[in-house]
Design a protein around this motif. Structure first.
Motif, PDB file in Angstrom:
ATOM      1  N   LEU A   1     -11.916   5.681  10.151  1.00  0.00           N
ATOM      2  CA  LEU A   1     -11.153   6.858  10.529  1.00  0.00           C
ATOM      3  C   LEU A   1     -12.157   8.005  10.662  1.00  0.00           C
ATOM      4  O   LEU A   1     -12.823   8.366   9.687  1.00  0.00           O
ATOM      5  CB  LEU A   1     -10.096   7.195   9.479  1.00  0.00           C
TER       6      LEU A   1
ATOM      7  N   PHE B   1      -9.917  -4.970   8.280  1.00  0.00           N
ATOM      8  CA  PHE B   1     -10.307  -3.558   8.190  1.00  0.00           C
ATOM      9  C   PHE B   1     -11.788  -3.348   7.840  1.00  0.00           C
ATOM     10  O   PHE B   1     -12.228  -2.212   7.728  1.00  0.00           O
ATOM     11  CB  PHE B   1      -9.431  -2.845   7.150  1.00  0.00           C
TER      12      PHE B   1
ATOM     13  N   TRP C   1      -9.406   1.643   1.542  1.00  0.00           N
ATOM     14  CA  TRP C   1      -7.974   1.717   1.223  1.00  0.00           C
ATOM     15  C   TRP C   1      -7.293   0.363   1.327  1.00  0.00           C
ATOM     16  O   TRP C   1      -6.443   0.041   0.511  1.00  0.00           O
ATOM     17  CB  TRP C   1      -7.270   2.689   2.173  1.00  0.00           C
ATOM     18  N   PHE C   2      -7.653  -0.401   2.353  1.00  0.00           N
ATOM     19  CA  PHE C   2      -6.967  -1.670   2.642  1.00  0.00           C
ATOM     20  C   PHE C   2      -7.974  -2.816   2.529  1.00  0.00           C
ATOM     21  O   PHE C   2      -9.016  -2.804   3.203  1.00  0.00           O
ATOM     22  CB  PHE C   2      -6.364  -1.649   4.053  1.00  0.00           C
TER      23      PHE C   2
ATOM     24  N   LEU D   1      -8.841   6.647  15.015  1.00  0.00           N
ATOM     25  CA  LEU D   1      -9.060   5.297  14.498  1.00  0.00           C
ATOM     26  C   LEU D   1      -9.974   4.529  15.447  1.00  0.00           C
ATOM     27  O   LEU D   1      -9.677   4.423  16.637  1.00  0.00           O
ATOM     28  CB  LEU D   1      -7.721   4.576  14.352  1.00  0.00           C
TER      29      LEU D   1
ATOM     30  N   TYR E   1       0.798  -1.220   0.000  1.00  0.00           N
ATOM     31  CA  TYR E   1       0.000   0.000   0.000  1.00  0.00           C
ATOM     32  C   TYR E   1       0.837   1.280   0.000  1.00  0.00           C
ATOM     33  O   TYR E   1       0.304   2.357  -0.257  1.00  0.00           O
ATOM     34  CB  TYR E   1      -0.945   0.005   1.201  1.00  0.00           C
TER      35      TYR E   1
ATOM     36  N   HIS F   1      -2.682  -0.460  10.270  1.00  0.00           N
ATOM     37  CA  HIS F   1      -3.848   0.248  10.830  1.00  0.00           C
ATOM     38  C   HIS F   1      -3.483   1.693  11.152  1.00  0.00           C
ATOM     39  O   HIS F   1      -4.225   2.626  10.811  1.00  0.00           O
ATOM     40  CB  HIS F   1      -4.327  -0.482  12.083  1.00  0.00           C
TER      41      HIS F   1
ATOM     42  N   ILE G   1     -11.986   2.405   6.439  1.00  0.00           N
ATOM     43  CA  ILE G   1     -10.599   2.063   6.099  1.00  0.00           C
ATOM     44  C   ILE G   1     -10.553   0.963   5.033  1.00  0.00           C
ATOM     45  O   ILE G   1      -9.586   0.856   4.276  1.00  0.00           O
ATOM     46  CB  ILE G   1      -9.815   1.690   7.379  1.00  0.00           C
ATOM     47  N   SER G   2     -11.624   0.176   4.945  1.00  0.00           N
ATOM     48  CA  SER G   2     -11.686  -0.877   3.923  1.00  0.00           C
ATOM     49  C   SER G   2     -11.667  -0.299   2.505  1.00  0.00           C
ATOM     50  O   SER G   2     -11.417  -1.024   1.535  1.00  0.00           O
ATOM     51  CB  SER G   2     -12.945  -1.725   4.119  1.00  0.00           C
TER      52      SER G   2
ATOM     53  N   ARG H   1      -2.787   7.464   4.707  1.00  0.00           N
ATOM     54  CA  ARG H   1      -3.503   7.349   3.441  1.00  0.00           C
ATOM     55  C   ARG H   1      -4.499   8.495   3.278  1.00  0.00           C
ATOM     56  O   ARG H   1      -4.805   8.919   2.172  1.00  0.00           O
ATOM     57  CB  ARG H   1      -4.249   6.004   3.354  1.00  0.00           C
ATOM     58  N   TYR H   2      -5.007   8.969   4.390  1.00  0.00           N
ATOM     59  CA  TYR H   2      -5.980  10.065   4.352  1.00  0.00           C
ATOM     60  C   TYR H   2      -5.304  11.409   4.105  1.00  0.00           C
ATOM     61  O   TYR H   2      -5.792  12.223   3.323  1.00  0.00           O
ATOM     62  CB  TYR H   2      -6.763  10.095   5.661  1.00  0.00           C
TER      63      TYR H   2
ATOM     64  N   ALA I   1      -3.324   4.099   8.165  1.00  0.00           N
ATOM     65  CA  ALA I   1      -4.557   4.560   7.506  1.00  0.00           C
ATOM     66  C   ALA I   1      -4.626   6.079   7.545  1.00  0.00           C
ATOM     67  O   ALA I   1      -5.124   6.716   6.608  1.00  0.00           O
ATOM     68  CB  ALA I   1      -5.780   3.953   8.204  1.00  0.00           C
TER      69      ALA I   1
END
Length: 207
Positions: A202, A197, A191-192, A167, A7, A51, A188-189, A57-58, A54
């Motif tokens: 988030l 997840f 992204w991952f 989180l 990722y 985790h 979060i799912s 990623r945001y 995440a």
């Protein structure tokens, strides 16, 4: 570790080496001071490191942004975020001294110059920060009380406004109440893809 590279393929070699060193460091310290469930060490990178990431990623925050990690425990989400975002300043706090000792030792072993670790309750921190992060330490309304007054008034133009990135898993609908002012809730799912997840979120909010 494969999930981190999957990722975050843009990581530099130095960052990859630091992430690779994490499990051995935490395994060593966890044997002395239990900061992660012993059984959960098998899923260390997925359940704890990815985790935490995440949040990265945001947003990558902005250069020299200050981020307070409240109730960091053994250093999550702060330590993985500090590795991924070396341009950001992280202040990790926890009220339990032995947990902060682990954070300090991991910080020193990895040479993380963008991390400060302090044994303290959130209410006792005097500074204000651009952002606050945390991982499921209490209900959102209770957390909002802990960190009241800890966010700066404004961030630079174009940056994510001063906010909390929290989180949390499960059904949180009943927690999205004042003094929590929700900006966004992300699954979060998105992204991952791993099953872990599926129920993780988030929550981005202000107080």
């Amino acid at each position: 570790m494969e999930s981190i590279l999957k990722y975050f393929p843009e990581l530099k070699e130095e960052q990859i080496q630091k992430f690779e060193s994490l499990k051995a460091l935490y395994s060593e310290w966890n044997a002395r001071i239990n900061v992660i469930s012993r059984k959960d060490m098998e899923n260390f990178y997925l359940h704890h490191v990815l985790h935490s990431l995440a949040i990265a990623r945001y947003t990558s925050f902005f250069e020299r942004a200050t981020v307070l990690d409240v109730g960091t425990g053994g250093g999550f989400p702060g330590i993985p975020l500090a590795i991924a975002l070396p341009q950001v300043e992280f202040h990790l706090v926890d009220s339990i001294g032995k947990k902060i000792r682990v954070v300090q030792e991991v910080k020193n072993a990895l040479g993380l110059e963008n991390v400060v670790a302090t044994q303290a309750r959130a209410e006792g921190i005097k500074n204000s920060f651009n952002y606050i992060v945390s991982r499921a330490v209490t209900t959102l309304p209770e957390f909002a009380k802990w960190i009241k007054g800890k966010l700066v008034k404004n961030n630079p133009p174009g940056a994510l406004p001063p906010s909390v990135l929290y989180l949390k898993g499960g059904d949180i609908t009943h927690e999205l109440i004042p003094p929590v002012k929700v900006l966004e809730v992300k699954d979060i799912s998105e992204w991952f893809e791993e099953p872990f997840f599926e129920t993780k979120k988030l929550v981005v909010f202000q107080v």
